[in-house]
Scaffold this motif. Structure first.
Motif, PDB file in Angstrom:
ATOM      1  N   ASP A 133       0.821  -1.214   0.000  1.00 22.45           N
ATOM      2  CA  ASP A 133       0.000   0.000   0.000  1.00 22.45           C
ATOM      3  C   ASP A 133       0.858   1.268   0.000  1.00 22.45           C
ATOM      4  O   ASP A 133       0.349   2.365  -0.258  1.00 22.45           O
ATOM      5  N   ILE A 134       2.139   1.118   0.318  1.00 23.57           N
ATOM      6  CA  ILE A 134       3.052   2.271   0.292  1.00 23.57           C
ATOM      7  C   ILE A 134       3.501   2.498  -1.151  1.00 23.57           C
ATOM      8  O   ILE A 134       4.134   1.632  -1.752  1.00 23.57           O
ATOM      9  N   GLU A 135       3.163   3.642  -1.684  1.00 23.64           N
ATOM     10  CA  GLU A 135       3.524   3.953  -3.063  1.00 23.64           C
ATOM     11  C   GLU A 135       4.528   5.092  -3.099  1.00 23.64           C
ATOM     12  O   GLU A 135       4.396   6.070  -2.364  1.00 23.64           O
ATOM     13  N   VAL A 136       5.522   4.948  -3.934  1.00 19.88           N
ATOM     14  CA  VAL A 136       6.526   6.003  -4.149  1.00 19.88           C
ATOM     15  C   VAL A 136       6.359   6.490  -5.578  1.00 19.88           C
ATOM     16  O   VAL A 136       6.617   5.753  -6.524  1.00 19.88           O
ATOM     17  N   THR A 137       5.890   7.703  -5.725  1.00 17.64           N
ATOM     18  CA  THR A 137       5.577   8.230  -7.048  1.00 17.64           C
ATOM     19  C   THR A 137       6.453   9.442  -7.368  1.00 17.64           C
ATOM     20  O   THR A 137       7.191   9.945  -6.515  1.00 17.64           O
ATOM     21  N   GLY A 138       6.340   9.926  -8.577  1.00 18.73           N
ATOM     22  CA  GLY A 138       7.052  11.129  -8.995  1.00 18.73           C
ATOM     23  C   GLY A 138       8.434  10.838  -9.554  1.00 18.73           C
ATOM     24  O   GLY A 138       8.921   9.710  -9.537  1.00 18.73           O
ATOM     25  N   GLU A 139       9.047  11.886 -10.061  1.00 17.56           N
ATOM     26  CA  GLU A 139      10.398  11.795 -10.598  1.00 17.56           C
ATOM     27  C   GLU A 139      11.400  12.095  -9.494  1.00 17.56           C
ATOM     28  O   GLU A 139      11.277  13.097  -8.783  1.00 17.56           O
ATOM     29  N   TRP A 140      12.381  11.226  -9.349  1.00 17.22           N
ATOM     30  CA  TRP A 140      13.372  11.379  -8.291  1.00 17.22           C
ATOM     31  C   TRP A 140      14.749  11.632  -8.888  1.00 17.22           C
ATOM     32  O   TRP A 140      15.120  11.046  -9.903  1.00 17.22           O
ATOM     33  N   THR A 141      15.495  12.499  -8.219  1.00 20.39           N
ATOM     34  CA  THR A 141      16.887  12.756  -8.574  1.00 20.39           C
ATOM     35  C   THR A 141      17.742  12.522  -7.345  1.00 20.39           C
ATOM     36  O   THR A 141      17.234  12.393  -6.219  1.00 20.39           O
ATOM     37  N   LYS A 142      19.017  12.491  -7.554  1.00 21.55           N
ATOM     38  CA  LYS A 142      19.933  12.330  -6.434  1.00 21.55           C
ATOM     39  C   LYS A 142      19.756  13.468  -5.432  1.00 21.55           C
ATOM     40  O   LYS A 142      19.808  13.262  -4.211  1.00 21.55           O
ATOM     41  N   GLU A 143      19.513  14.676  -5.930  1.00 19.59           N
ATOM     42  CA  GLU A 143      19.355  15.837  -5.055  1.00 19.59           C
ATOM     43  C   GLU A 143      18.057  15.751  -4.254  1.00 19.59           C
ATOM     44  O   GLU A 143      18.033  16.040  -3.047  1.00 19.59           O
ATOM     45  N   SER A 144      16.956  15.341  -4.902  1.00 17.28           N
ATOM     46  CA  SER A 144      15.694  15.229  -4.167  1.00 17.28           C
ATOM     47  C   SER A 144      15.746  14.096  -3.153  1.00 17.28           C
ATOM     48  O   SER A 144      15.140  14.164  -2.082  1.00 17.28           O
ATOM     49  N   LEU A 145      16.485  13.014  -3.461  1.00 16.94           N
ATOM     50  CA  LEU A 145      16.656  11.928  -2.494  1.00 16.94           C
ATOM     51  C   LEU A 145      17.405  12.427  -1.270  1.00 16.94           C
ATOM     52  O   LEU A 145      17.014  12.136  -0.129  1.00 16.94           O
ATOM     53  N   ALA A 146      18.482  13.179  -1.482  1.00 17.48           N
ATOM     54  CA  ALA A 146      19.253  13.707  -0.352  1.00 17.48           C
ATOM     55  C   ALA A 146      18.388  14.612   0.509  1.00 17.48           C
ATOM     56  O   ALA A 146      18.450  14.560   1.751  1.00 17.48           O
ATOM     57  N   ALA A 147      17.561  15.444  -0.119  1.00 15.05           N
ATOM     58  CA  ALA A 147      16.683  16.338   0.631  1.00 15.05           C
ATOM     59  C   ALA A 147      15.642  15.545   1.413  1.00 15.05           C
ATOM     60  O   ALA A 147      15.346  15.852   2.579  1.00 15.05           O
ATOM     61  N   TYR A 148      15.107  14.506   0.770  1.00 11.86           N
ATOM     62  CA  TYR A 148      14.097  13.661   1.425  1.00 11.86           C
ATOM     63  C   TYR A 148      14.677  12.962   2.649  1.00 11.86           C
ATOM     64  O   TYR A 148      14.104  13.000   3.739  1.00 11.86           O
ATOM     65  N   LEU A 149      15.820  12.317   2.485  1.00  8.76           N
ATOM     66  CA  LEU A 149      16.433  11.593   3.599  1.00  8.76           C
ATOM     67  C   LEU A 149      16.920  12.550   4.679  1.00  8.76           C
ATOM     68  O   LEU A 149      16.930  12.213   5.867  1.00  8.76           O
ATOM     69  N   GLY A 150      17.312  13.740   4.281  1.00 10.83           N
ATOM     70  CA  GLY A 150      17.807  14.711   5.257  1.00 10.83           C
ATOM     71  C   GLY A 150      16.757  15.191   6.216  1.00 10.83           C
ATOM     72  O   GLY A 150      17.080  15.674   7.319  1.00 10.83           O
ATOM     73  N   ARG A 151      15.473  15.022   5.855  1.00 11.94           N
ATOM     74  CA  ARG A 151      14.409  15.476   6.746  1.00 11.94           C
ATOM     75  C   ARG A 151      14.400  14.743   8.079  1.00 11.94           C
ATOM     76  O   ARG A 151      13.897  15.255   9.073  1.00 11.94           O
ATOM     77  N   ILE A 152      14.938  13.535   8.082  1.00 17.07           N
ATOM     78  CA  ILE A 152      14.911  12.749   9.309  1.00 17.07           C
ATOM     79  C   ILE A 152      15.717  13.411  10.416  1.00 17.07           C
ATOM     80  O   ILE A 152      15.457  13.212  11.606  1.00 17.07           O
ATOM     81  N   GLN A 153      16.692  14.224  10.032  1.00 17.65           N
ATOM     82  CA  GLN A 153      17.497  14.929  11.027  1.00 17.65           C
ATOM     83  C   GLN A 153      16.671  15.975  11.767  1.00 17.65           C
ATOM     84  O   GLN A 153      17.027  16.378  12.883  1.00 17.65           O
ATOM     85  N   ASP A 154      15.558  16.408  11.159  1.00 18.82           N
ATOM     86  CA  ASP A 154      14.742  17.459  11.759  1.00 18.82           C
ATOM     87  C   ASP A 154      13.544  16.918  12.531  1.00 18.82           C
ATOM     88  O   ASP A 154      12.764  17.693  13.090  1.00 18.82           O
ATOM     89  N   LEU A 155      13.373  15.597  12.549  1.00 17.52           N
ATOM     90  CA  LEU A 155      12.242  15.030  13.267  1.00 17.52           C
ATOM     91  C   LEU A 155      12.407  15.227  14.773  1.00 17.52           C
ATOM     92  O   LEU A 155      13.514  15.169  15.298  1.00 17.52           O
TER      93      LEU A 155
END
Length: 471
Positions: A131-153
C-alpha cells in the motif's frame, strides 16, 4: 529500468499451503513442551502446529489485521526459517537434547520444507506494505533532501518508552521491552551480511565496514551482541538465544524478520539501503533515551553500554549509509533505483511505528491484569443471564498443561469452572484464577496459561468487544 513490488506467485492452493506449513511446524523441536522458557537450546521454539491447521497463509493480511494470530504464527515460522541460514550453538555444550535439536534444525529436510512455504509467509506478513507507493520523478538531489528530513524530526519519547515510565511496574515493563529486542540484537547484523556477499564494487567494501563495527572488529567483548548480553544480565535476564521466545510480540518478530526478508530476497536490495538508513539514523536518539530510561528504572545496576555505544557509532553509520552506500549506489546504478530506496525507508518506518504501539499496548495489558480479573464478573453475569450471547469453547486440562503463548483476533472472556489456572500476560506478569473467577482477554494481546491444579475446567467466550458487554 523499472521495479515492481515483490509478489509471490500463489501456485499452492490454501489447503496445500496449510498442509506444508503444518508439516514444517510438526518437527519435534517446534512442539509445545513443559518448559515455559527455552534454556540454552537455540533450536527449540514453540510453533503451535495444533493451531496452524486452522490458519490461512495464502493471502496478504491487510494492515488492520497485521497483529492478528495468523500474523504471529507466520512471523514465528519465518523467524525459524530465516535462522536456519545462521549458525547457533548452545553455550554450555551439546547435551543430548541440544544435539538432537542441532541435527533437526539444520537438516536438509527441515530447511527444504521451510523454503517451500517462505515466499507465501512473506507475502502474508509483509504484503500490506504494498500500500506504500513512491511516485514522482526522483533525482539524487531530491533523495538527499528527502532523507535529510529525518534529522529534523522531533526526538520525543516513543509510545513504548512512555508506557514503561507510566507503568505500575516499570521494571517488569522494561524487562519485557528488552526481551522484544532479543530476536534482532543477539544475532545482530546477521541479516545485513546477506547483502555483503557477492560482487558489486566499492560499496560492498564500505558496507562491510559497518558489519565489522557490529562485530567489534573481531574482539568478542566489544561485539554489539555481547554488549546486549551484558545489558540483559545486569537487569536479571538470561542471554540464552530465544530463552524468551514465548514473550516475543508479533510486531517484534516482524521487525527482525523484515531485514531478513529484504536480505534473503535480493530483488529488494535497494529497499534494504533505505531501511538501513532509517534505522541507523533514528537509533542515535533512541539509544540515548534508552540508556537514560534503563538507568532511571534500574539505577546504576543497569549496564547500558550497548546503548551508549550506539549513540556514538550510529552517528557514523548513518553518515556512512548515506555517503558511502546510498549515494554511490545511485551513481553506479542510476536514479531509477531511488524509489526502491525510498520505499525501504518508508516501509521500515511504518513497521517500527507498529511495533512501538504494539509494545505500549502490551504494557497496558499487563498492568490491567488485576482490573481485567475484576471485570470478569460483570461480563460473565451478562453471559450467564443470556443478555450477551458469545460463542464458547469448553476446555478440560490436567495439571502442568501449558497453553503456550498466543493471542485472539477479538476480545475473549476466560471463565474458570473448576480448578486453578496461572494466567500469563507477559514475562513476570500473571494472575491466579480460581473456580468462579476469570479474566477479560484483550484482542491481539499475547497471553498463555499453566494449569496449577489436578484438573482445570474452563471456558473461553468470544465476546467480540468486552467494552460493549459492559454498556
Amino acid at each position: 529500468m523499472s521495479f515492481t513490488p515483490h509478489h509471490t506467485p500463489f501456485e499452492l492452493d490454501p489447503a496445500r499451503l496449510r498442509e506444508l506449513a503444518l508439516d514444517f511446524a510438526s518437527n519435534p523441536i517446534y512442539l509445545d513442551n513443559e518448559d515455559w522458557e527455552n534454556e540454552d537450546n537455540p533450536y527449540h521454539r514453540q510453533l503451535r502446529p495444533q493451531i496452524i491447521k486452522y490458519l490461512d497463509f495464502s493471502k496478504p493480511l491487510p494492515a488492520s489485521e497485521i497483529l492478528d494470530y495468523s500474523a504471529l504464527a507466520a512471523n514465528r515460522l519465518l523467524a525459524t526459517i530465516y535462522e536456519a541460514d545462521l549458525m547457533f550453538l548452545p553455550k554450555k555444550g551439546m547435551s543430548e537434547s541440544a544435539w538432537a535439536g542441532f541435527k533437526n534444525f539444520y537438516s536438509s529436510t527441515n530447511r527444504a520444507r521451510g523454503e517451500m512455504i517462505r515466499p507465501y509467509l512473506e507475502k502474508h506478513v509483509f504484503g500490506f506494505l504494498d500500500d506504500i507507493e513512491v511516485t514522482g520523478e526522483w533525482t539524487k538531489e531530491s533523495l538527499a533532501a528527502y532523507l535529510g528530513r529525518i534529522q529534523d524530526l522531533p526526538t520525543t519519547p516513543s509510545a513504548g518508552e512512555k508506557a514503561i515510565r507510566e507503568s505500575s511496574d516499570p521494571k517488569r515493563a522494561a524487562r519485557n521491552w528488552l526481551i522484544q529486542f532479543a530476536p534482532d540484537f543477539l544475532s545482530e547484523a546477521s541479516p545485513m551480511i546477506r547483502n555483503v556477499m557477492g560482487y558489486y564494487g566499492p560499496v560492498q567494501s564500505e558496507w562491510f565496514k559497518i558489519v565489522i563495527d557490529e562485530y567489534g572488529y573481531g574482539v568478542h567483548g566489544t561485539k554489539h551482541s555481547t554488549l546486549f548480553e551484558n545489558t540483559l544480565a545486569s537487569v536479571g535476564l538470561s542471554a540464552d538465544l530465544h530463552r524468551y521466545w514465548q514473550y516475543y510480540l508479533t510486531s517484534s518478530l516482524m521487525m527482525s524478520n523484515y531485514f531478513h526478508y529484504l536480505g534473503k530476497n535480493h530483488e529488494l536490495f535497494f529497499r534494504y539501503l533505505g531501511a538501513l538508513y532509517y534505522t541507523e539514523t533514528t537509533l542515535v536518539d533512541f539509544c540515548r533515551r534508552a540508556a537514560d530510561l534503563l538507568t532511571d528504572v534500574f539505577g546504576d545496576e543497569a549496564d547500558v553500554k550497548y546503548f551508549t555505544e550506539h549513540v556514538h557509532i550510529d552517528v557514523h553509520h548513518g553518515r556512512m549509509a548515506l555517503e558511502k552506500l546510498i549515494m554511490p549506489i545511485v551513481d553506479q546504478c542510476g536514479e531509477s533505483v531511488i524509489p526502491e530506496i525510498v520505499r525501504g525507508f518508508e516501509e521500515f518506518q511504518a513497521i517500527a511505528q507498529i511495533a512501538d504501539d504494539d509494545f505500549a499496548e502490551q504494557v497496558r495489558w499487563m498492568d490491567a491484569g488485576p482490573r481485567n480479573k475484576v471485570l470478569h464478573a460483570p461480563v460473565w453475569a451478562k453471559i450467564e443471564s443470556g443478555e450477551v450471547e458469545a460463542p464458547v469453547a469448553h476446555i478440560v486440562e490436567p495439571r502442568g498443561e501449558l497453553s503456550n503463548t498466543h493471542q485472539h483476533d477479538g476480545d475473549e472472556l476466560c471463565h474458570i469452572v473448576s480448578g486453578t489456572m496461572k494466567f500469563v500476560s507477559g514475562y513476570d506478569s500473571h494472575q491466579i484464577l480460581e473456580a468462579g473467577e476469570g479474566t477479560v482477554i484483550w484482542r491481539n494481546r499475547l497471553h498463555g496459561a499453566i494449569i496449577d491444579s489436578e484438573e482445570c475446567v474452563y471456558e473461553i467466550h468470544s465476546v467480540g468487544d468486552y467494552r460493549a458487554c459492559l454498556s
